[in-house]
Scaffold this motif. Structure first.
Motif, PDB file in Angstrom:
ATOM      1  N   ILE A   1      44.253   3.965 -11.450  1.00  0.00           N
ATOM      2  CA  ILE A   1      43.070   4.792 -10.752  1.00  0.00           C
ATOM      3  C   ILE A   1      43.459   5.049  -9.198  1.00  0.00           C
ATOM      4  N   MET A   2      43.441   6.532  -9.161  1.00  0.00           N
ATOM      5  CA  MET A   2      43.837   6.926  -7.780  1.00  0.00           C
ATOM      6  C   MET A   2      44.968   5.974  -7.077  1.00  0.00           C
ATOM      7  N   GLN A   3      46.039   5.398  -7.507  1.00  0.00           N
ATOM      8  CA  GLN A   3      47.029   4.556  -6.880  1.00  0.00           C
ATOM      9  C   GLN A   3      46.424   3.396  -6.642  1.00  0.00           C
TER      10      GLN A   3
ATOM     11  N   ASN B   1      41.959  -8.718  -3.272  1.00  0.00           N
ATOM     12  CA  ASN B   1      41.550  -7.438  -2.343  1.00  0.00           C
ATOM     13  C   ASN B   1      42.104  -6.269  -3.165  1.00  0.00           C
ATOM     14  N   THR B   2      41.139  -5.331  -3.200  1.00  0.00           N
ATOM     15  CA  THR B   2      41.552  -3.952  -3.930  1.00  0.00           C
ATOM     16  C   THR B   2      41.316  -2.755  -3.117  1.00  0.00           C
ATOM     17  N   THR B   3      42.132  -2.005  -3.480  1.00  0.00           N
ATOM     18  CA  THR B   3      42.358  -0.659  -2.683  1.00  0.00           C
ATOM     19  C   THR B   3      42.518   0.544  -3.734  1.00  0.00           C
ATOM     20  N   LEU B   4      41.869   1.615  -3.426  1.00  0.00           N
ATOM     21  CA  LEU B   4      42.043   2.791  -4.068  1.00  0.00           C
ATOM     22  C   LEU B   4      42.521   3.927  -3.255  1.00  0.00           C
ATOM     23  N   THR B   5      43.386   4.733  -3.707  1.00  0.00           N
ATOM     24  CA  THR B   5      43.866   5.822  -2.618  1.00  0.00           C
ATOM     25  C   THR B   5      43.742   7.002  -3.350  1.00  0.00           C
ATOM     26  N   ASP B   6      42.957   7.876  -2.559  1.00  0.00           N
ATOM     27  CA  ASP B   6      43.068   9.304  -2.886  1.00  0.00           C
ATOM     28  C   ASP B   6      44.340  10.102  -2.935  1.00  0.00           C
TER      29      ASP B   6
ATOM     30  N   THR C   1      45.170  13.120  -3.252  1.00  0.00           N
ATOM     31  CA  THR C   1      44.844  14.399  -2.432  1.00  0.00           C
ATOM     32  C   THR C   1      45.235  14.370  -1.059  1.00  0.00           C
ATOM     33  N   THR C   2      44.402  13.309  -0.355  1.00  0.00           N
ATOM     34  CA  THR C   2      44.605  13.184   1.148  1.00  0.00           C
ATOM     35  C   THR C   2      45.489  12.019   1.704  1.00  0.00           C
ATOM     36  N   SER C   3      45.783  11.031   0.539  1.00  0.00           N
ATOM     37  CA  SER C   3      46.463   9.849   0.816  1.00  0.00           C
ATOM     38  C   SER C   3      45.462   8.856   1.678  1.00  0.00           C
ATOM     39  N   GLU C   4      44.363   9.108   1.732  1.00  0.00           N
ATOM     40  CA  GLU C   4      43.483   7.902   2.551  1.00  0.00           C
ATOM     41  C   GLU C   4      42.831   7.013   1.386  1.00  0.00           C
ATOM     42  N   VAL C   5      42.570   6.016   2.144  1.00  0.00           N
ATOM     43  CA  VAL C   5      41.733   5.113   1.078  1.00  0.00           C
ATOM     44  C   VAL C   5      40.290   5.592   0.681  1.00  0.00           C
ATOM     45  N   TYR C   6      40.123   5.370  -0.648  1.00  0.00           N
ATOM     46  CA  TYR C   6      38.778   5.832  -1.237  1.00  0.00           C
ATOM     47  C   TYR C   6      37.994   4.960  -1.193  1.00  0.00           C
ATOM     48  N   VAL C   7      36.419   5.146  -0.917  1.00  0.00           N
ATOM     49  CA  VAL C   7      35.649   3.988  -0.990  1.00  0.00           C
ATOM     50  C   VAL C   7      34.240   4.570  -1.628  1.00  0.00           C
TER      51      VAL C   7
ATOM     52  N   GLY D   1      31.211   8.677 -10.288  1.00  0.00           N
ATOM     53  CA  GLY D   1      30.735   7.809 -11.477  1.00  0.00           C
ATOM     54  C   GLY D   1      31.955   7.243 -12.226  1.00  0.00           C
ATOM     55  N   GLN D   2      32.747   8.062 -12.532  1.00  0.00           N
ATOM     56  CA  GLN D   2      33.886   7.777 -13.688  1.00  0.00           C
ATOM     57  C   GLN D   2      34.966   6.653 -12.829  1.00  0.00           C
ATOM     58  N   VAL D   3      35.177   7.066 -11.912  1.00  0.00           N
ATOM     59  CA  VAL D   3      36.150   5.989 -10.782  1.00  0.00           C
ATOM     60  C   VAL D   3      35.333   4.680 -10.662  1.00  0.00           C
ATOM     61  N   ALA D   4      34.269   4.749 -10.321  1.00  0.00           N
ATOM     62  CA  ALA D   4      33.454   3.308 -10.300  1.00  0.00           C
ATOM     63  C   ALA D   4      33.426   2.595 -11.534  1.00  0.00           C
ATOM     64  N   GLN D   5      33.039   3.423 -12.881  1.00  0.00           N
ATOM     65  CA  GLN D   5      33.318   2.703 -13.976  1.00  0.00           C
ATOM     66  C   GLN D   5      34.576   2.232 -14.222  1.00  0.00           C
ATOM     67  N   ALA D   6      35.533   3.116 -14.209  1.00  0.00           N
ATOM     68  CA  ALA D   6      36.785   2.485 -14.343  1.00  0.00           C
ATOM     69  C   ALA D   6      37.333   1.346 -13.743  1.00  0.00           C
ATOM     70  N   TYR D   7      36.942   1.321 -12.161  1.00  0.00           N
ATOM     71  CA  TYR D   7      37.248   0.438 -11.553  1.00  0.00           C
ATOM     72  C   TYR D   7      36.599  -0.827 -11.902  1.00  0.00           C
ATOM     73  N   GLN D   8      35.321  -0.844 -12.220  1.00  0.00           N
ATOM     74  CA  GLN D   8      34.558  -2.133 -12.742  1.00  0.00           C
ATOM     75  C   GLN D   8      35.022  -2.798 -14.064  1.00  0.00           C
ATOM     76  N   ASP D   9      35.513  -1.838 -14.891  1.00  0.00           N
ATOM     77  CA  ASP D   9      36.316  -2.151 -16.167  1.00  0.00           C
ATOM     78  C   ASP D   9      37.423  -3.117 -15.837  1.00  0.00           C
ATOM     79  N   VAL D  10      38.189  -2.710 -14.932  1.00  0.00           N
ATOM     80  CA  VAL D  10      39.511  -3.522 -14.584  1.00  0.00           C
ATOM     81  C   VAL D  10      39.195  -4.804 -14.002  1.00  0.00           C
ATOM     82  N   LEU D  11      38.178  -4.769 -13.065  1.00  0.00           N
ATOM     83  CA  LEU D  11      37.568  -6.147 -12.578  1.00  0.00           C
ATOM     84  C   LEU D  11      37.259  -6.845 -13.754  1.00  0.00           C
ATOM     85  N   TYR D  12      36.382  -6.597 -14.561  1.00  0.00           N
ATOM     86  CA  TYR D  12      35.943  -7.301 -15.702  1.00  0.00           C
ATOM     87  C   TYR D  12      36.985  -7.795 -16.493  1.00  0.00           C
TER      88      TYR D  12
END
Length: 218
Positions: A35-37, A49-54, A56-62, A75-86
């Protein structure tokens, strides 16, 4: 970077590699997600500690962390992120609800004598668990978290842990003293009683009571 902590959970180090965590150069376990590196790192206290990196911009996605953000992609990113944590919580962490010294000693002793671990059967009540025989699948003990007023205990209301055990009906009147041995909480009071786990009743005595309950569950 966001820090994630799973309440009443303890990381099981033996499960990390099987799930896909790998040690880095510093010996810290980390897990890369598609998910977004994304990168998840395990802290020494069991938090993540969780980090998602955009990409396209190489910036941290929040945006996936804020309730104000909207849109299909977020919404898709948030759901995929929560699924991984679960999935990490389910596969890499064990329940760690009962943390007092009397509770930990009892859990360890039951495991040593009977080979049984607590079973957390109710997602809506994660602070309650049971022991049951492997042959009959009948419960012989339950650890329950309850407020003292529900047990009619004196003093200001506070949270306590009780051990529910089986007993012969004819023995209950001799066991229950209204202070440390109580009528079975949330159980049939003709066959169950509760022991208050406040480090007053010796562990050896409790294990003798567990033995009786184990036999009655045969």
């Amino acid at each position: 970077m966001a820090r994630v902590r799973f309440e009443n959970k303890r990381v099981n180090m033996s499960k990390l590699s099987q799930f896909g965590f790998e040690p880095n150069q510093n010996g810290q376990y980390q897990f890369r997600i598609l998910i977004m590196q994304g990168l998840i790192e395990l802290n020494t206290d069991g938090s993540l500690n969780t980090t998602l990196t955009d990409t396209t911009t190489s910036e941290v996605y929040v945006l996936h962390l804020t309730s104000q953000a909207h849109g299909q992609f977020v919404g898709q990113v948030a759901q995929a992120y929560q699924d991984v944590l679960y999935n990490i919580e389910q596969h890499c962490y064990d329940n760690d609800v009962f943390q007092s010294t009397p509770e930990r000693k009892l859990i360890a002793q039951v495991r040593a004598v009977y080979g049984d671990d607590l079973e957390f059967l109710w997602p809506k009540f994660p602070q309650n668990a049971v022991w049951r025989r492997s042959d009959t699948h009948k419960w012989y003990g339950a650890l329950l978290t309850v407020t003292s007023d529900k047990l009619a205990l004196p003093g200001a209301t506070h949270v306590v842990t009780v051990l529910d055990l089986r007993a012969r009906p004819e023995d209950l009147s001799m066991l229950i003293d209204g202070q440390h041995y109580l009528p079975g909480y949330h159980m049939n009071k003709k066959h169950w009683y509760s022991i208050l786990l406040d480090d007053v009743v010796p562990l050896a005595t409790i294990m003798d009571d567990v033995k009786v309950s184990y036999m009655l569950a045969k």
